[in-house]
Structure formats: structure tokens, C-alpha cells
Design a protein around this motif. Structure first.
Motif, short mmCIF file in Angstrom:
data_model
loop_
_atom_site.label_atom_id
_atom_site.label_comp_id
_atom_site.label_asym_id
_atom_site.label_seq_id
_atom_site.Cartn_x
_atom_site.Cartn_y
_atom_site.Cartn_z
N HIS A 118 -3.83 -5.91 4.39
CA HIS A 118 -4.20 -5.57 3.01
C HIS A 118 -2.93 -5.45 2.16
O HIS A 118 -2.50 -4.35 1.81
CB HIS A 118 -4.99 -4.26 2.97
CG HIS A 118 -6.19 -4.24 3.86
ND1 HIS A 118 -7.31 -5.01 3.61
CD2 HIS A 118 -6.44 -3.56 5.02
CE1 HIS A 118 -8.21 -4.79 4.56
NE2 HIS A 118 -7.71 -3.91 5.42
N PRO A 119 -2.32 -6.55 1.79
CA PRO A 119 -1.03 -6.51 1.09
C PRO A 119 -1.10 -5.88 -0.30
O PRO A 119 -0.05 -5.51 -0.85
CB PRO A 119 -0.64 -7.98 1.01
CG PRO A 119 -1.91 -8.74 1.18
CD PRO A 119 -2.76 -7.92 2.09
N ARG A 120 -2.30 -5.74 -0.85
CA ARG A 120 -2.41 -5.14 -2.18
C ARG A 120 -2.60 -3.63 -2.11
O ARG A 120 -2.71 -2.96 -3.14
CB ARG A 120 -3.57 -5.78 -2.94
CG ARG A 120 -3.37 -7.28 -3.19
CD ARG A 120 -4.58 -7.89 -3.85
NE ARG A 120 -4.82 -7.36 -5.18
CZ ARG A 120 -5.93 -7.59 -5.88
NH1 ARG A 120 -6.91 -8.32 -5.35
NH2 ARG A 120 -6.08 -7.07 -7.09
N LEU A 121 -2.62 -3.08 -0.92
CA LEU A 121 -2.70 -1.62 -0.74
C LEU A 121 -1.30 -1.02 -0.93
O LEU A 121 -0.31 -1.58 -0.44
CB LEU A 121 -3.23 -1.30 0.65
CG LEU A 121 -3.54 0.17 0.96
CD1 LEU A 121 -4.68 0.67 0.08
CD2 LEU A 121 -3.89 0.34 2.43
N ARG A 122 -1.21 0.13 -1.60
CA ARG A 122 0.08 0.77 -1.87
C ARG A 122 0.08 2.20 -1.32
O ARG A 122 -0.16 3.17 -2.06
CB ARG A 122 0.38 0.78 -3.38
CG ARG A 122 0.46 -0.61 -4.01
CD ARG A 122 1.03 -0.55 -5.41
NE ARG A 122 0.35 0.41 -6.26
CZ ARG A 122 -0.79 0.17 -6.91
NH1 ARG A 122 -1.38 -1.01 -6.78
NH2 ARG A 122 -1.33 1.10 -7.67
N PRO A 123 0.36 2.34 -0.03
CA PRO A 123 0.36 3.69 0.55
C PRO A 123 1.63 4.46 0.23
O PRO A 123 2.72 3.88 0.14
CB PRO A 123 0.24 3.42 2.05
CG PRO A 123 0.84 2.07 2.24
CD PRO A 123 0.56 1.30 0.99
#
Length: 303
Positions: A118-123
Motif C-alpha cells: 500500500h504505497p499510498r499509506l503514510r504511517p
């Protein structure tokens, strides 16, 4: 018909117990929140709030309506989550908090997998004790919290949280190799009544569990070193300045001069994921799945 926005205002006041804190959570002014509540009282035909000292509290009618509001908001959140899942998009911010050992051993591989899938996730990640981070979870400033619960002192949790146990592990006693009992494979805490202890600060789960475990064996604890990180506690143990209770995940990396023994009777610690049921979303579910698939990093330690 009641306004969802006004019902959310009442539910937030019920959760936080004050107009000021509820307004801060909702990112509006206290006067703006008071206006919403006044309109809701007119819609309901009942007084919903009443003075209580310098603060306010919900009336019986307020508590009844707040209960319905919470269930309605939870159902709406579930509907939103289901619709988001239809698109199978896990994206945006994911704010994670957790105790140090869980962050160190569970999160890195899970976050690596999430970045691939999920490269668009920003943890983002913040470490700390559950007692410090729980208010941020309840206020919505953290989405997912990794907490610890010790078998002899289960963590008390507020209503409205969903829990998932990720790891259940043994707790050992750590002693210096110079200690006379360091060669033992197992120990009763009653045998260690004359040694100081190192633990996390008072009020944290490890500290309170240590105190209860020792008192249960007839020992009044002398916790001389209050240190947040287990690895720092083990540096004191290595010099024979203290003993410490250490879960399996925290045994690595251990100084070469530290030995571990099983406890009699045994003691266990669980690492659990906690999140608000009303704000569950695809990023939270994806993160929990990634943690469960990755599992804890395998500890490397001496006996």
C-alpha cells in the motif's frame, strides 16, 4: 429529525465530560459547540445537560440520547468503512502508538510489508507507555495502539475499544551472571527478597505487575531504578545492581553478563492491538493483518 452533527457533539461531550475538551476534539470553539447542543435540546424537547460544580454533566435524557447517538455514529462509521473497502484502497495517514518492545519487534517488518502493498499509506509511529498514549487514542489523535497486559494485572480499558491479541509470551527474571542464583533455570520471586529491582516508571503496566508479583510472594519490592527501556534496565542488571522482570521480546539485545531464569509460578505478558471501534478503517485493519503475518522478530539471547 436529529442532526448527525449535533448528535456527534453530544456523544463527544459524553466521552470527554466537558465542553472545552469536546470542542477541542471536534476542532470547533466551545461557544460553537454550546450552540449545537442548545439546538439539539430544542429538537429533543428535553434538557440534555446540567451544571455539575464548575463543569457540566448529562441529564438522564442526555445519557439516553447519547447512547443512541453512539450506536448511530458507530453504524455510520461501519458503513463508511464498508464503502471504502469496496474500492480496496488503503491510503492516507495511519497514526500508530505503542510500547517500546512491541514497536521494536513487531512494527518494522509489518511497515515494510505495508509500504510494498500500500504505497499510498503514510504511517507514523510514536512509542511510549499505554498510560501515556491511551488518551491520544481516545481523542482520535492515534488510530492504533499496541499495549501490554500482564497476566497478574490485566490492563483496564475504557469502553468502545476493539482489542486483538498479537503476542502472548513468558516473562523471565533477569539477573547478573555475578549473582549467586544466576545459574538456576527457574526461580521463585520469594528467593529474591534482598535485591533491588529495575522497572519502568510507577503507574506503567510493567511496574505495577512487578510490585504485585513480588507482594504475592511475600516480598516488599525495592524498585531503585525506574527506567523506561528494558535494555537500560538490563545494563543495571549486568552490573549486579538490580534484578528485572523481562518479557521474551525484550530479551534481545541483552548484555553478555545477564542471565535469564523462568519464574515459579509462571507469569505471562500479552501484546494487544487496540483501536476505537467507532473509527475502525481500512488502514488499521491492513496494519493489524501485516503485523500478524510478519510476527515478532526472533530474539537472539543467551540463557
Amino acid at each position: 429529525m436529529f442532526s448527525i452533527d449535533r448528535l456527534r457533539a453530544l456523544s463527544t461531550v459524553a466521552t470527554h465530560g466537558s465542553i472545552a475538551r469536546a470542542a477541542e476534539t471536534l476542532h470547533i470553539t466551545p461557544s460553537g459547540l454550546s450552540q449545537k447542543l442548545a439546538k439539539l435540546e430544542r429538537e429533543a424537547g428535553h434538557r440534555l445537560l446540567e451544571p455539575h460544580g464548575r463543569s457540566i454533566r448529562l441529564t438522564h435524557a442526555g445519557r439516553v440520547l447519547a447512547g443512541h447517538a453512539e450506536r448511530l455514529l458507530s453504524a455510520l462509521t461501519s458503513a463508511e468503512a464498508d464503502l471504502a473497502d469496496l474500492h480496496d484502497e488503503v491510503l492516507g495517514p495511519l497514526r500508530i502508538g505503542g510500547v517500546g518492545s512491541a514497536v521494536r519487534t513487531l512494527l518494522p517488518r509489518a511497515l515494510d510489508a505495508l509500504a510494498e502493498e500500500h504505497p499510498r499509506l503514510r504511517p507514523t509511529v510514536t512509542d511510549g507507555e499505554a498510560v501515556e498514549l491511551m488518551p491520544f487514542l481516545l481523542s482520535g489523535e492515534i488510530d492504533l495502539l499496541l499495549i501490554e497486559s500482564w497476566a497478574n494485572r490485566p490492563t483496564f480499558l475504557p469502553e468502545g475499544l476493539t482489542l486483538r491479541t498479537l503476542v502472548s509470551e513468558d516473562v523471565c527474571v533477569a539477573l547478573s551472571a555475578r549473582h549467586p542464583l544466576s545459574s538456576r533455570e527457574s526461580l521463585d520471586l520469594a528467593e529474591l527478597g534482598d535485591i533491588p529491582w529495575a522497572s519502568c516508571p510507577p503507574g506503567t503496566e510493567p511496574y505495577e505487575s512487578l510490585v504485585q508479583a513480588l507482594r504475592a510472594r511475600g516480598v516488599e519490592p525495592e524498585v531503585r531504578y525506574t527506567l523506561t527501556e528494558h535494555i537500560t534496565q538490563l545494563s543495571m542488571v549486568e552490573r549486579n545492581l538490580a534484578a528485572a522482570l523481562v518479557p521474551t521480546m525484550s530479551r534481545s539485545p541483552a548484555p553478555s553478563g545477564v542471565r535469564f531464569a523462568r519464574l515459579r509460578p509462571g507469569l505471562r505478558r500479552d501484546i494487544q492491538a487496540a483501536w476505537l471501534a467507532s473509527t475502525e478503517n481500512p488502514p488499521v485493519r491492513a496494519c493489524i493483518t501485516a503485523i500478524e503475518k510478519a510476527g515478532p522478530a526472533r530474539p537472539q539471547y543467551d540463557g
